[in-house]
Design an enzyme around this catalytic site. Sequence first.
Site, PDB file in Angstrom:
ATOM      1  CG  ASP A  47      -1.751   1.177   1.396  1.00  0.00           C
ATOM      2  OD1 ASP A  47      -2.313   1.580   0.382  1.00  0.00           O
ATOM      3  OD2 ASP A  47      -1.857   1.722   2.505  1.00  0.00           O
ATOM      4  CB  THR A  80      -1.814   5.402  -1.756  1.00  0.00           C
ATOM      5  OG1 THR A  80      -1.836   3.986  -1.763  1.00  0.00           O
ATOM      6  CG2 THR A  80      -2.947   5.911  -0.923  1.00  0.00           C
ATOM      7  CB  THR A  81       1.012   2.870  -5.674  1.00  0.00           C
ATOM      8  OG1 THR A  81       0.759   2.118  -4.502  1.00  0.00           O
ATOM      9  CG2 THR A  81       2.416   2.579  -6.140  1.00  0.00           C
ATOM     10  CG  ASP A 382      -6.376   0.575   1.088  1.00  0.00           C
ATOM     11  OD1 ASP A 382      -6.408   1.480   1.927  1.00  0.00           O
ATOM     12  OD2 ASP A 382      -5.363   0.256   0.457  1.00  0.00           O
TER      13      ASP A 382
END
Length: 516
Positions: A47, A80-81, A382
């Site tokens: 994550d 988020t990446t 998530d």
Amino acid sequence: SDKKRDIRTTNISAARAVADVIRTSLGPRGMDKMIQDSKGEVLITNDGATILKQMSVMHPTAKMLVEISKAQDIEAGDGTTSVVVIAGALLEACETLLEKGIHPTTISEGFELALSKSLEILKSISRPVELSDRESLMQCVATALSSKVVSSNSAHFSKIAVDAVLRIIDPKTATNVDLNDVRIVKKLGGTIDDTELVEGLVFASNKAFSGGPQKVQNAKIALIQFSISAPKTDIQNNIVVKDYTQMDRILKEERKYIAEIVKKITASGANVLLIQKSILREGINELAQHFLSKKGVMIVKDIEREDIEFISKTVNAIPIAHIDQLTPEKLGTAELAQEVFLSDESKVLKITGVPKTANTVTILCRGSNQLVIDEADRSLHDALCVVRSLVKNRGLVPGGGAPEIEICQRLAEWADTLTGVNQMIVRAYAEALEVIPYTLSENAGLNPVNIVTELRNRHAKGGKEVGINVKRGNISESMFNDNVIQPALVTQSALSLSTECVRMIMKIDDIVLSMR
């Protein structure tokens, strides 16, 4: 001047270094990172926000990328990446533009133009979704979980996440979801498949359940914040006892004091007692436990301070700070409170049949070791965030790099209608977005150049939903048919945050260290 150019170059390379670290963990075939902290504890995750939060980043510009990843985690929960990878690619584009002698402010303004056009294009390819359509919601969550360590259990998790969110909101009127209304309780043991959704409360620590009956029907729940044990003096002092009669007197007084409290508790009609953790003395002593279990009262002690609000909302109880305030109308209600044995012989206390107005749920998360449980907890968070972003913005876009390539294609066409230097800047912005499909295919072990060229070709012919199906290792005609879909909010906020961050980095021309 040379100094300003050097500062920009260092800023760009520092931020790109962060983006390169995280690039390999993008997508379903992305790698996981093992992070060891200063205490020697190990964490395995892919994550983006978690990796960056654990990394100690020294450079101030690189810290900005950590911040946008955190902001993306709060806003959309997923992507988020991607947000950091896009920012890295945009910075690379800036470097090329700066070398051509274009002024940073001009680049910044050009990017703003490109962003507003990108968001328009994104809106045109998104499909509306109804919250009553559980299948689509579950597929969306499964796509988000496909890159996690627990991806093999994504079907189970997506069902839990969708049910949890739909339980706590009114689908017709809701525009946001308060995730504090979903409590995740971790209990070591069993397998991930044993994770379950409970409409009520779960107390998982073995020490919590102490004495009293193991099952109470029609529970009347008192949530108390005082201790049921002998009073202590405010300051540390000793009482010297000279003979047995004095000793007996102390013990008699203690029994009398506790018996008095127990009488008041039973008089209120409470038959389940939830006791907040006390720092100064034990919440309930053995004598009080003995008295209460004789009266058939179930006792749960050591409840954390931060759980009080959730518990009082769930069972509709008012926390009681002093014994004199304990009245029947302050008690919460539930149909059943009972100790339940789990698959591996460990036990938890479940309180179910809570009032329908509660709008809270508990997820009991199981796992064979601490690493798995922690990662399952993050993945569940998530998953809940993905459903929340669909509640906020009810649009779906195809996954697998399709929206990025489509935006890239349409932006490049639009750039031809612009004049002057903006044409160059918008085209550079468009090309930078190719980094997502490029990285997806690279991480999946495919040939990135062939894949991205083929995608461009298909999108130019009008295939809006053509993307990479990483699992099959080829290009898919429609990502919607392959059930690879994501909330429009994820892509929207990733583009906005990364562009904002890059524009801010572009405008920095000097770093000044303050003395204070």
